[in-house]
Design a protein around this motif. Structure first.
Motif, PDB file in Angstrom:
ATOM      1  N   GLY A  22      -9.780  -1.307   4.581  1.00 46.31           N
ATOM      2  CA  GLY A  22      -9.092  -1.078   5.848  1.00 46.31           C
ATOM      3  C   GLY A  22      -7.879  -0.194   5.659  1.00 46.31           C
ATOM      4  N   LEU A  23      -7.637   0.649   6.658  1.00 48.83           N
ATOM      5  CA  LEU A  23      -6.589   1.660   6.546  1.00 48.83           C
ATOM      6  C   LEU A  23      -5.204   1.048   6.313  1.00 48.83           C
ATOM      7  N   ASP A  24      -4.864  -0.003   7.036  1.00 47.85           N
ATOM      8  CA  ASP A  24      -3.519  -0.568   6.914  1.00 47.85           C
ATOM      9  C   ASP A  24      -3.281  -1.144   5.527  1.00 47.85           C
ATOM     10  N   ALA A  25      -4.269  -1.876   5.006  1.00 47.66           N
ATOM     11  CA  ALA A  25      -4.131  -2.460   3.662  1.00 47.66           C
ATOM     12  C   ALA A  25      -4.064  -1.359   2.613  1.00 47.66           C
ATOM     13  N   GLN A  26      -4.813  -0.288   2.816  1.00 48.26           N
ATOM     14  CA  GLN A  26      -4.769   0.820   1.862  1.00 48.26           C
ATOM     15  C   GLN A  26      -3.417   1.531   1.907  1.00 48.26           C
ATOM     16  N   ARG A  27      -2.828   1.623   3.100  1.00 54.25           N
ATOM     17  CA  ARG A  27      -1.608   2.417   3.245  1.00 54.25           C
ATOM     18  C   ARG A  27      -0.382   1.788   2.602  1.00 54.25           C
ATOM     19  N   LEU A  37      -9.000   8.394   0.677  1.00 58.48           N
ATOM     20  CA  LEU A  37      -8.310   9.684   0.795  1.00 58.48           C
ATOM     21  C   LEU A  37      -7.636   9.848   2.154  1.00 58.48           C
ATOM     22  N   GLU A  38      -8.216   9.271   3.231  1.00 61.49           N
ATOM     23  CA  GLU A  38      -7.582   9.389   4.551  1.00 61.49           C
ATOM     24  C   GLU A  38      -6.221   8.693   4.554  1.00 61.49           C
ATOM     25  N   ALA A  39      -6.185   7.465   4.004  1.00 62.02           N
ATOM     26  CA  ALA A  39      -4.918   6.721   3.954  1.00 62.02           C
ATOM     27  C   ALA A  39      -3.892   7.489   3.129  1.00 62.02           C
ATOM     28  N   ALA A  40      -4.338   8.075   2.011  1.00 64.89           N
ATOM     29  CA  ALA A  40      -3.418   8.790   1.119  1.00 64.89           C
ATOM     30  C   ALA A  40      -2.833  10.028   1.807  1.00 64.89           C
ATOM     31  N   ILE A  41      -3.658  10.732   2.562  1.00 65.12           N
ATOM     32  CA  ILE A  41      -3.161  11.943   3.241  1.00 65.12           C
ATOM     33  C   ILE A  41      -2.200  11.559   4.364  1.00 65.12           C
ATOM     34  N   LEU A  42      -2.498  10.455   5.056  1.00 66.34           N
ATOM     35  CA  LEU A  42      -1.551   9.979   6.076  1.00 66.34           C
ATOM     36  C   LEU A  42      -0.216   9.637   5.441  1.00 66.34           C
ATOM     37  N   GLU A  43      -0.226   9.180   4.186  1.00 67.10           N
ATOM     38  CA  GLU A  43       1.016   8.792   3.512  1.00 67.10           C
ATOM     39  C   GLU A  43       1.634   9.934   2.704  1.00 67.10           C
ATOM     40  N   ALA A  94       4.565   2.847  -0.482  1.00 65.74           N
ATOM     41  CA  ALA A  94       5.590   2.524  -1.488  1.00 65.74           C
ATOM     42  C   ALA A  94       5.708   3.654  -2.500  1.00 65.74           C
ATOM     43  N   LEU A  95       4.579   4.228  -2.905  1.00 69.93           N
ATOM     44  CA  LEU A  95       4.624   5.342  -3.867  1.00 69.93           C
ATOM     45  C   LEU A  95       5.308   6.553  -3.230  1.00 69.93           C
ATOM     46  N   ARG A  96       5.012   6.777  -1.956  1.00 64.79           N
ATOM     47  CA  ARG A  96       5.638   7.904  -1.285  1.00 64.79           C
ATOM     48  C   ARG A  96       7.165   7.748  -1.234  1.00 64.79           C
ATOM     49  N   ARG A  97       7.637   6.537  -0.940  1.00 63.91           N
ATOM     50  CA  ARG A  97       9.089   6.326  -0.885  1.00 63.91           C
ATOM     51  C   ARG A  97       9.719   6.571  -2.248  1.00 63.91           C
ATOM     52  N   LEU A  98       9.057   6.117  -3.294  1.00 66.44           N
ATOM     53  CA  LEU A  98       9.563   6.352  -4.649  1.00 66.44           C
ATOM     54  C   LEU A  98       9.604   7.853  -4.945  1.00 66.44           C
ATOM     55  N   PHE A  99       8.549   8.551  -4.566  1.00 68.01           N
ATOM     56  CA  PHE A  99       8.477  10.011  -4.752  1.00 68.01           C
ATOM     57  C   PHE A  99       9.639  10.696  -4.017  1.00 68.01           C
ATOM     58  N   GLU A 100       9.853  10.301  -2.759  1.00 64.82           N
ATOM     59  CA  GLU A 100      10.941  10.926  -1.978  1.00 64.82           C
ATOM     60  C   GLU A 100      12.293  10.697  -2.645  1.00 64.82           C
ATOM     61  N   SER A 101      12.464   9.513  -3.256  1.00 66.38           N
ATOM     62  CA  SER A 101      13.765   9.200  -3.853  1.00 66.38           C
ATOM     63  C   SER A 101      14.031  10.030  -5.110  1.00 66.38           C
ATOM     64  N   LEU A 102      12.979  10.578  -5.716  1.00 66.92           N
ATOM     65  CA  LEU A 102      13.153  11.337  -6.961  1.00 66.92           C
ATOM     66  C   LEU A 102      12.937  12.831  -6.771  1.00 66.92           C
ATOM     67  N   ARG A 103      12.373  13.212  -5.638  1.00 63.01           N
ATOM     68  CA  ARG A 103      11.861  14.568  -5.478  1.00 63.01           C
ATOM     69  C   ARG A 103      12.923  15.638  -5.689  1.00 63.01           C
ATOM     70  N   GLU A 104      14.050  15.507  -4.990  1.00 63.24           N
ATOM     71  CA  GLU A 104      15.049  16.581  -5.066  1.00 63.24           C
ATOM     72  C   GLU A 104      15.666  16.679  -6.442  1.00 63.24           C
ATOM     73  N   ARG A 105      16.013  15.530  -7.005  1.00 65.54           N
ATOM     74  CA  ARG A 105      16.694  15.517  -8.301  1.00 65.54           C
ATOM     75  C   ARG A 105      15.878  16.229  -9.370  1.00 65.54           C
ATOM     76  N   HIS A 106      14.569  16.068  -9.346  1.00 69.55           N
ATOM     77  CA  HIS A 106      13.740  16.648 -10.407  1.00 69.55           C
ATOM     78  C   HIS A 106      12.833  17.774  -9.905  1.00 69.55           C
ATOM     79  N   ALA A 107      13.075  18.254  -8.680  1.00 72.33           N
ATOM     80  CA  ALA A 107      12.272  19.333  -8.092  1.00 72.33           C
ATOM     81  C   ALA A 107      10.771  19.028  -8.177  1.00 72.33           C
ATOM     82  N   LEU A 108      10.393  17.826  -7.759  1.00 71.44           N
ATOM     83  CA  LEU A 108       8.988  17.407  -7.820  1.00 71.44           C
ATOM     84  C   LEU A 108       8.213  18.008  -6.655  1.00 71.44           C
TER      85      LEU A 108
END
Ligand SMILES: *Cc1c(COP(=O)(O)O)cnc(C)c1O
Length: 241
Positions: A177-182, A212-218, A187-201
């Motif tokens: 199910g989409l919600d459980a997958q998301r 893949l649909e859930a991942a692209i939405l996130e 959580a990974l996206r939030r972690l990525f956002e918190s590190l992105r600028e500092r390390h130019a990710l």
């Protein structure tokens, strides 16, 4: 065209349609999402067929199988221009062939591995692109750096000379199910956002054939797709270990 070519071309086209539809639903440009074709357990003829269908980036899980496939494809003249990603579990005594043959490593989960990859990267090659694999579902048995240790590992990996830290990767526990997958992808996206600028990710690698649909939405910028492109795998991981 061979049967393998036409079947593979049809499955690849279907995956591109799924990516485009999910991107539209998320208000994103489909071109902002890269497709990694996971070719583990499939031979170099399958890789070549995918290449003929326009695919360029391939993912491998097992060191020897991956290195053999890369070598075989380089022998062809003209050699196809392929990009190889190592996405499987890493042992520190097997990093050298990975550093010598792959373009990306997505499964770095401890500093020792990143250090060895940097030391073993041949000087005539460009820096090896690294993603940190995060244990986002918190499963004791799964590989991946714990979420709370990711920032420190990113800082240490970003300072190594012959590698380039590009982002994060995760393999969440299977969910229906989409919600459980998301939830873990979010959580990974939030972690990525918190590190992105500092390390130019620039790379958030998440999403497989079933989510893949859930991942692209996130916000995934790279999805890793195996069975939806190549068909069901018949060989198990254990047979390749
Ligand atoms: C096998 C594998 C994939 C692809 O899985 P499918 O479900 O076949 O799309 C993606 N990422 C990793 C790390 C894998 O091991």
């Amino acid at each position: 065209m061979s049967t393998m070519d036409s079947a593979l071309q049809a499955r690849l086209a279907r995956v591109h349609e799924r990516i485009s539809a999910a991107a539209r639903a998320a208000g994103r440009d489909p071109a902002s999402i890269r497709l990694l074709a996971v070719s583990k357990t499939f031979d170099s003829d399958h890789v070549l067929a995918a290449h003929r269908a326009g695919q360029r980036a391939f993912g491998e899980n097992y060191v020897q199988e991956g290195v053999d496939k890369i070598a075989r494809l380089r022998e062809l003249a003209p050699a196809p221009a392929l990009e190889w990603h190592f996405i499987g579990p890493l042992q520190s005594n097997k990093t050298r062939p990975i550093a010598e043959h792959f373009d990306w490593v997505q499964s770095v989960d401890r500093l020792r591995i990143a250090q060895r990859l940097s030391e073993q990267r041949p000087p005539h090659l460009p820096p090896l692109n690294l993603l940190l694999q995060v244990n986002i579902s918190g499963e004791a048995t799964k590989s991946g750096v714990p979420e709370q240790d990711t920032a420190a590992l990113a800082a240490a990996a970003a300072s190594l000379p012959n590698v380039r830290l590009r982002g994060l990767m995760a393999i969440p526990a299977p969910a229906v199910g989409l919600d459980a997958q998301r939830a873990p992808l979010s959580a990974l996206r939030r972690l990525f956002e918190s590190l992105r600028e500092r390390h130019a990710l620039d790379t958030l690698s998440m999403g497989m054939s079933d989510d893949l649909e859930a991942a692209i939405l996130e916000g995934a910028t790279m999805v890793r797709i195996g069975s939806a492109i190549f068909g069901a795998r018949t060989r198990s991981a254990a047979e390749n270990a």
